[in-house]
Design a protein around this motif. Structure first.
Motif, PDB file in Angstrom:
ATOM      1  N   GLY A 193      42.127  55.590  50.124  1.00  0.00           N
ATOM      2  CA  GLY A 193      41.746  54.130  50.082  1.00  0.00           C
ATOM      3  C   GLY A 193      40.099  53.995  50.857  1.00  0.00           C
ATOM      4  N   SER A 194      39.269  55.057  50.682  1.00  0.00           N
ATOM      5  CA  SER A 194      38.190  55.205  51.252  1.00  0.00           C
ATOM      6  C   SER A 194      37.289  54.113  50.479  1.00  0.00           C
ATOM      7  N   GLY A 195      37.511  53.531  49.277  1.00  0.00           N
ATOM      8  CA  GLY A 195      36.637  52.663  48.542  1.00  0.00           C
ATOM      9  C   GLY A 195      36.614  51.438  48.936  1.00  0.00           C
ATOM     10  N   GLU A 242      32.080  63.521  48.613  1.00  0.00           N
ATOM     11  CA  GLU A 242      32.790  62.258  48.864  1.00  0.00           C
ATOM     12  C   GLU A 242      31.665  61.112  49.150  1.00  0.00           C
ATOM     13  N   VAL A 243      31.777  60.003  48.239  1.00  0.00           N
ATOM     14  CA  VAL A 243      30.967  58.949  48.324  1.00  0.00           C
ATOM     15  C   VAL A 243      31.165  58.165  49.802  1.00  0.00           C
ATOM     16  N   LYS A 244      30.126  57.962  50.381  1.00  0.00           N
ATOM     17  CA  LYS A 244      30.470  57.282  51.771  1.00  0.00           C
ATOM     18  C   LYS A 244      29.742  55.909  51.748  1.00  0.00           C
ATOM     19  N   CYS A 271      53.160  62.855  32.276  1.00  0.00           N
ATOM     20  CA  CYS A 271      52.091  61.998  32.193  1.00  0.00           C
ATOM     21  C   CYS A 271      52.586  60.789  31.088  1.00  0.00           C
ATOM     22  N   ASN A 272      53.174  59.761  31.517  1.00  0.00           N
ATOM     23  CA  ASN A 272      53.559  58.781  30.859  1.00  0.00           C
ATOM     24  C   ASN A 272      52.339  57.703  30.744  1.00  0.00           C
ATOM     25  N   TYR A 273      51.377  57.811  29.805  1.00  0.00           N
ATOM     26  CA  TYR A 273      50.316  57.410  29.862  1.00  0.00           C
ATOM     27  C   TYR A 273      50.319  55.876  29.205  1.00  0.00           C
ATOM     28  N   LEU A 326      31.003  61.721  40.721  1.00  0.00           N
ATOM     29  CA  LEU A 326      31.093  62.362  42.127  1.00  0.00           C
ATOM     30  C   LEU A 326      32.653  62.004  42.792  1.00  0.00           C
ATOM     31  N   GLU A 327      33.023  63.418  42.675  1.00  0.00           N
ATOM     32  CA  GLU A 327      34.469  63.306  43.141  1.00  0.00           C
ATOM     33  C   GLU A 327      34.840  64.085  44.367  1.00  0.00           C
ATOM     34  N   LYS A 328      35.643  63.517  45.304  1.00  0.00           N
ATOM     35  CA  LYS A 328      35.916  64.046  46.438  1.00  0.00           C
ATOM     36  C   LYS A 328      36.470  65.432  46.449  1.00  0.00           C
ATOM     37  N   ALA A 353      41.848  58.836  36.636  1.00  0.00           N
ATOM     38  CA  ALA A 353      42.277  58.374  35.288  1.00  0.00           C
ATOM     39  C   ALA A 353      41.205  57.393  34.848  1.00  0.00           C
ATOM     40  N   SER A 354      40.734  56.464  35.529  1.00  0.00           N
ATOM     41  CA  SER A 354      40.005  55.291  35.285  1.00  0.00           C
ATOM     42  C   SER A 354      38.319  56.038  35.154  1.00  0.00           C
ATOM     43  N   GLY A 355      38.021  56.660  36.153  1.00  0.00           N
ATOM     44  CA  GLY A 355      36.621  57.142  36.067  1.00  0.00           C
ATOM     45  C   GLY A 355      36.200  58.040  34.842  1.00  0.00           C
ATOM     46  N   GLY A 400      39.989  50.208  37.663  1.00  0.00           N
ATOM     47  CA  GLY A 400      41.510  51.073  38.196  1.00  0.00           C
ATOM     48  C   GLY A 400      42.192  50.523  39.462  1.00  0.00           C
ATOM     49  N   GLU A 401      42.856  51.364  39.897  1.00  0.00           N
ATOM     50  CA  GLU A 401      43.769  51.037  40.755  1.00  0.00           C
ATOM     51  C   GLU A 401      43.355  50.256  42.210  1.00  0.00           C
ATOM     52  N   ILE A 402      41.907  50.459  42.308  1.00  0.00           N
ATOM     53  CA  ILE A 402      41.344  49.842  43.532  1.00  0.00           C
ATOM     54  C   ILE A 402      41.385  48.226  43.503  1.00  0.00           C
ATOM     55  N   ASN A 447      50.405  51.650  34.908  1.00  0.00           N
ATOM     56  CA  ASN A 447      49.194  51.664  35.746  1.00  0.00           C
ATOM     57  C   ASN A 447      48.343  52.575  35.288  1.00  0.00           C
ATOM     58  N   LEU A 448      48.641  53.588  34.587  1.00  0.00           N
ATOM     59  CA  LEU A 448      47.585  54.442  33.719  1.00  0.00           C
ATOM     60  C   LEU A 448      46.867  53.635  32.690  1.00  0.00           C
ATOM     61  N   HIS A 449      47.770  52.674  32.061  1.00  0.00           N
ATOM     62  CA  HIS A 449      47.298  51.974  30.956  1.00  0.00           C
ATOM     63  C   HIS A 449      46.039  51.140  31.532  1.00  0.00           C
ATOM     64  N   THR A 465      51.283  62.959  37.521  1.00  0.00           N
ATOM     65  CA  THR A 465      51.976  61.576  36.813  1.00  0.00           C
ATOM     66  C   THR A 465      53.172  62.001  35.958  1.00  0.00           C
ATOM     67  N   GLY A 466      54.086  60.865  35.827  1.00  0.00           N
ATOM     68  CA  GLY A 466      55.499  61.041  35.089  1.00  0.00           C
ATOM     69  C   GLY A 466      55.966  62.352  35.053  1.00  0.00           C
ATOM     70  N   ASN A 467      56.108  62.771  36.424  1.00  0.00           N
ATOM     71  CA  ASN A 467      56.885  64.112  36.746  1.00  0.00           C
ATOM     72  C   ASN A 467      56.278  65.387  35.913  1.00  0.00           C
TER      73      ASN A 467
HETATM   74  C1  LIG Z   1      53.243  60.810  41.597  1.00  0.00           C
HETATM   75  C2  LIG Z   1      52.721  59.749  40.814  1.00  0.00           C
HETATM   76  C3  LIG Z   1      53.144  59.621  39.449  1.00  0.00           C
HETATM   77  C4  LIG Z   1      52.521  58.703  38.678  1.00  0.00           C
HETATM   78  N1  LIG Z   1      53.028  58.574  37.488  1.00  0.00           N
HETATM   79  C5  LIG Z   1      52.551  57.814  36.731  1.00  0.00           C
HETATM   80  C6  LIG Z   1      52.833  57.440  35.204  1.00  0.00           C
HETATM   81  O1  LIG Z   1      53.506  58.510  34.670  1.00  0.00           O
HETATM   82  N2  LIG Z   1      52.305  56.438  34.596  1.00  0.00           N
HETATM   83  C7  LIG Z   1      51.656  55.789  35.122  1.00  0.00           C
HETATM   84  O2  LIG Z   1      50.954  54.792  34.234  1.00  0.00           O
HETATM   85  N3  LIG Z   1      51.005  55.770  36.172  1.00  0.00           N
HETATM   86  C8  LIG Z   1      51.293  56.602  37.024  1.00  0.00           C
HETATM   87  N4  LIG Z   1      50.995  56.785  38.367  1.00  0.00           N
HETATM   88  C9  LIG Z   1      50.041  55.881  38.963  1.00  0.00           C
HETATM   89  C10 LIG Z   1      48.741  56.156  38.334  1.00  0.00           C
HETATM   90  O3  LIG Z   1      48.576  57.672  38.499  1.00  0.00           O
HETATM   91  C11 LIG Z   1      47.480  55.663  38.994  1.00  0.00           C
HETATM   92  O4  LIG Z   1      47.458  54.348  38.922  1.00  0.00           O
HETATM   93  C12 LIG Z   1      46.108  56.027  38.578  1.00  0.00           C
HETATM   94  O5  LIG Z   1      45.856  57.347  38.408  1.00  0.00           O
HETATM   95  C13 LIG Z   1      44.901  55.226  39.043  1.00  0.00           C
HETATM   96  O6  LIG Z   1      43.607  55.590  38.306  1.00  0.00           O
HETATM   97  P1  LIG Z   1      42.415  55.569  39.162  1.00  0.00           P
HETATM   98  O7  LIG Z   1      41.379  55.945  38.629  1.00  0.00           O
HETATM   99  O8  LIG Z   1      42.265  54.147  39.643  1.00  0.00           O
HETATM  100  O9  LIG Z   1      42.740  56.202  40.708  1.00  0.00           O
HETATM  101  P2  LIG Z   1      43.049  57.846  40.829  1.00  0.00           P
HETATM  102  O10 LIG Z   1      43.581  58.290  39.470  1.00  0.00           O
HETATM  103  O11 LIG Z   1      43.438  57.832  42.095  1.00  0.00           O
HETATM  104  O12 LIG Z   1      41.633  58.410  40.832  1.00  0.00           O
HETATM  105  C14 LIG Z   1      40.646  58.150  42.052  1.00  0.00           C
HETATM  106  C15 LIG Z   1      39.669  59.435  42.257  1.00  0.00           C
HETATM  107  O13 LIG Z   1      38.618  59.120  43.275  1.00  0.00           O
HETATM  108  C16 LIG Z   1      38.539  60.108  44.061  1.00  0.00           C
HETATM  109  N5  LIG Z   1      37.751  59.361  45.396  1.00  0.00           N
HETATM  110  C17 LIG Z   1      38.557  58.412  45.931  1.00  0.00           C
HETATM  111  N6  LIG Z   1      37.584  58.173  47.075  1.00  0.00           N
HETATM  112  C18 LIG Z   1      36.331  58.940  46.641  1.00  0.00           C
HETATM  113  C19 LIG Z   1      35.260  58.996  47.481  1.00  0.00           C
HETATM  114  N7  LIG Z   1      35.150  58.340  48.550  1.00  0.00           N
HETATM  115  N8  LIG Z   1      34.195  59.611  46.805  1.00  0.00           N
HETATM  116  C20 LIG Z   1      34.645  60.386  45.708  1.00  0.00           C
HETATM  117  N9  LIG Z   1      35.752  60.495  44.936  1.00  0.00           N
HETATM  118  C21 LIG Z   1      36.752  59.747  45.568  1.00  0.00           C
HETATM  119  C22 LIG Z   1      39.903  60.598  44.120  1.00  0.00           C
HETATM  120  O14 LIG Z   1      39.772  61.953  44.796  1.00  0.00           O
HETATM  121  C23 LIG Z   1      40.408  60.713  42.805  1.00  0.00           C
HETATM  122  O15 LIG Z   1      40.136  62.030  41.892  1.00  0.00           O
HETATM  123  C24 LIG Z   1      51.399  57.757  39.333  1.00  0.00           C
HETATM  124  C25 LIG Z   1      51.200  57.920  40.717  1.00  0.00           C
HETATM  125  C26 LIG Z   1      51.644  59.039  41.343  1.00  0.00           C
HETATM  126  C27 LIG Z   1      50.938  58.828  42.880  1.00  0.00           C
END
Ligand SMILES: Cc1cc2nc3c(=O)[nH]c(=O)nc-3n(C[C@H](O)[C@H](O)[C@H](O)COP(=O)(O)OP(=O)(O)OC[C@H]3O[C@@H](n4cnc5c(N)ncnc54)[C@H](O)[C@@H]3O)c2cc1C
Length: 410
Positions: free
Chosen positions: A175-177, A134-136, A53-55, A35-37, A16-18, A382-384, A395-397, A48-50
């Motif tokens: 959690g590889s990040g 996968e970024v190492k 996508c509750n965005y 670069l996506e794993k 989402a964030s990327g 993002g979530e990291i 969380n998506l916000h 998300t959001g069943n």
């Molecule tokens: C089942 C479920 C339902 C959810 N529903 C909602 C919702 O409705 N509303 C809401 O606000 N939030 C929801 N969330 C939370 C929300 O999806 C996350 O907080 C959000 O996606 C985080 O975005 P992000 O970009 O930080 O990480 P992610 O969306 O997790 O993206 C990280 C990306 O990085 C990639 N990656 C990881 N490590 C590496 C690597 N070493 N090299 C290359 N690529 C890599 C992963 O494959 C992934 O594609 C939900 C989560 C889950 C699990």
């Protein structure tokens, strides 16, 4: 403003964030490579959001987010109100649908619409994606970066770390990040599952597994109230689930990890005061004096709960007529129905968590650009980050907002 810029940006993680960071950076003229794993970007968005996508949410405030550093939370929330996120997606074609609690979904009620418009925009802007990559390691060398993946090495001028957290690893976030950013000097505040079901200590779980009740739920840590919520609660064979449980969970887990005693109390008759419930039950006993106490609860609570509630209230002979029971026994039943306490053992598995609490210490991240204060040209989004939000689009916000902030600040 469309700047022409030859600088090359690599985004580690196409979630989402990327994806939002990629769009924002590409619009500013940067050459962007994701670069996506996984074998395709944005897989988690689909779940998300069943599947809807509750965005985001119409009610966004700093109180909806948790993390050690409040400054970055307040800053992001102020700069990215919900209308900004709705506006961003509207430009991409997403008409918003707002439900009666304020949660915002695409009008199609399909999470694939959100992923589709993000991918289409990336394609129109010439963002490149390399999947199954996968970024190492990320190495800073002079003014540029070397990115090592499982099979290749890339160089770039700026890096956006959008790895996601550890929640739901089956959906890509392993959690590889964390170690990658730690090797660059960033510290990781203790991580634990958030928005997750809870394991309870109770002998009744097998019997009541699958039963749903509407009610209020209050969590206590060492006897002090820490959080309340209400809604549909589901008993499971390991403990308890349902939206209010997810909402409370990070507070419970946080306390348990600090070795505190955590108890939740269920009120499954929230519309009745204790004295009203007492009167209701007493009245049923009198009106149905020919029925056993067990039979007189049929129609008032789920049939499977009757024996368990009576046992919990210390009623041994459930085949006696209700009229045989005294005030103190009725009060014990009322207390179970209004204040049913369970010891919380801990979170259910990471596989079931929707978000990661804890993460990269945000004191080392600039609060409006998301640039690392330790490594110039590295952005963390993002979530990291050590920020997690409530259930309801938060969380998506956070992911969209920090992605946008980084992309526009490169
Ligand atoms: C089942 C479920 C339902 C959810 N529903 C909602 C919702 O409705 N509303 C809401 O606000 N939030 C929801 N969330 C939370 C929300 O999806 C996350 O907080 C959000 O996606 C985080 O975005 P992000 O970009 O930080 O990480 P992610 O969306 O997790 O993206 C990280 C990306 O990085 C990639 N990656 C990881 N490590 C590496 C690597 N070493 N090299 C290359 N690529 C890599 C992963 O494959 C992934 O594609 C939900 C989560 C889950 C699990």
């Amino acid at each position: 403003m469309n700047l022409i810029n030859k600088e090359r940006v690599i985004i580690a993680g196409g979630g989402a964030s990327g994806l939002v960071a990629a769009i924002t950076a590409a619009r500013r003229g940067f050459e962007v490579l994701i670069l996506e794993k996984q074998d395709r970007v944005g897989k988690k968005i689909l779940a998300t959001g069943n599947g809807r996508c509750n965005y985001t949410n119409i009610n966004i405030s700093g109180y909806n987010f948790y993390g050690k550093n409040r400054e970055i939370i307040e800053n992001v929330v102020k700069e990215f109100p919900p209308e900004r996120i709705v506006g961003f997606f509207k430009e991409l074609g997403i008409q918003e649908y707002i439900d009666n609690t304020g949660k915002i979904y695409p009008n199609s009620l399909q999470s694939s619409s959100i992923l589709d418009v993000l991918r289409l925009e990336c394609r129109y802007l010439g963002v490149k994606e390399i999947c199954t990559s996968e970024v190492k390691e990320i190495i800073k060398k002079n003014d540029s970066f070397i990115i090592k993946t499982t099979d290749k090495t890339y160089t770039c001028d700026k890096v956006i770390a959008a790895f996601g957290g550890r929640a739901s690893p089956q959906l890509c976030s392993s959690g590889s990040g964390y170690p990658i950013l730690e090797s660059l000097g960033h510290s990781v505040n203790h991580i634990f599952p958030g928005l997750v079901q809870l394991k309870l200590d109770s002998n009744y779980l097998k019997r009541i597994s699958g039963i749903k009740v509407e009610g209020n739920i209050t969590a206590y840590s060492d006897g002090t109230e820490i959080k309340k919520d209400s809604g549909e609660i589901l008993f499971t064979n390991y403990g308890i689930s349902g939206p209010p449980i997810l909402q409370l969970s990070r507070h419970c887990v946080d306390s348990i990890e600090k070795n505190r005693d955590v108890v939740i109390s269920l009120d499954i008759f929230p519309k009745y005061e204790k004295n009203e419930l007492f009167a209701l039950i007493e009245n049923r006993f009198v009106k149905m004096k020919y029925k056993t106490i067990r039979e007189s609860f049929i129609g008032l609570i789920h049939k499977t709960l009757v024996d368990v509630v009576l046992m919990e209230a210390g009623i041994k002979d459930k085949d006696l007529p209700g009229t045989k029971f005294r005030t103190k026994e009725i009060y014990r039943i009322v207390n179970v129905l209004k204040d049913w306490k369970f010891k919380v053992l801990g979170p259910y598995y990471w596989e079931h968590a929707q978000v990661t609490a804890g993460g990269i210490d945000t004191r080392d991240i600039h609060p409006s650009t998301m640039e690392s204060k330790l490594i110039k040209g590295l952005y963390i989004i993002g979530e990291i980050m050590d920020v997690d939000g409530d259930c309801g689009g938060y969380n998506l916000h956070w992911a969209w907002s920090t992605g946008y902030a980084a992309g526009r600040s490169l």
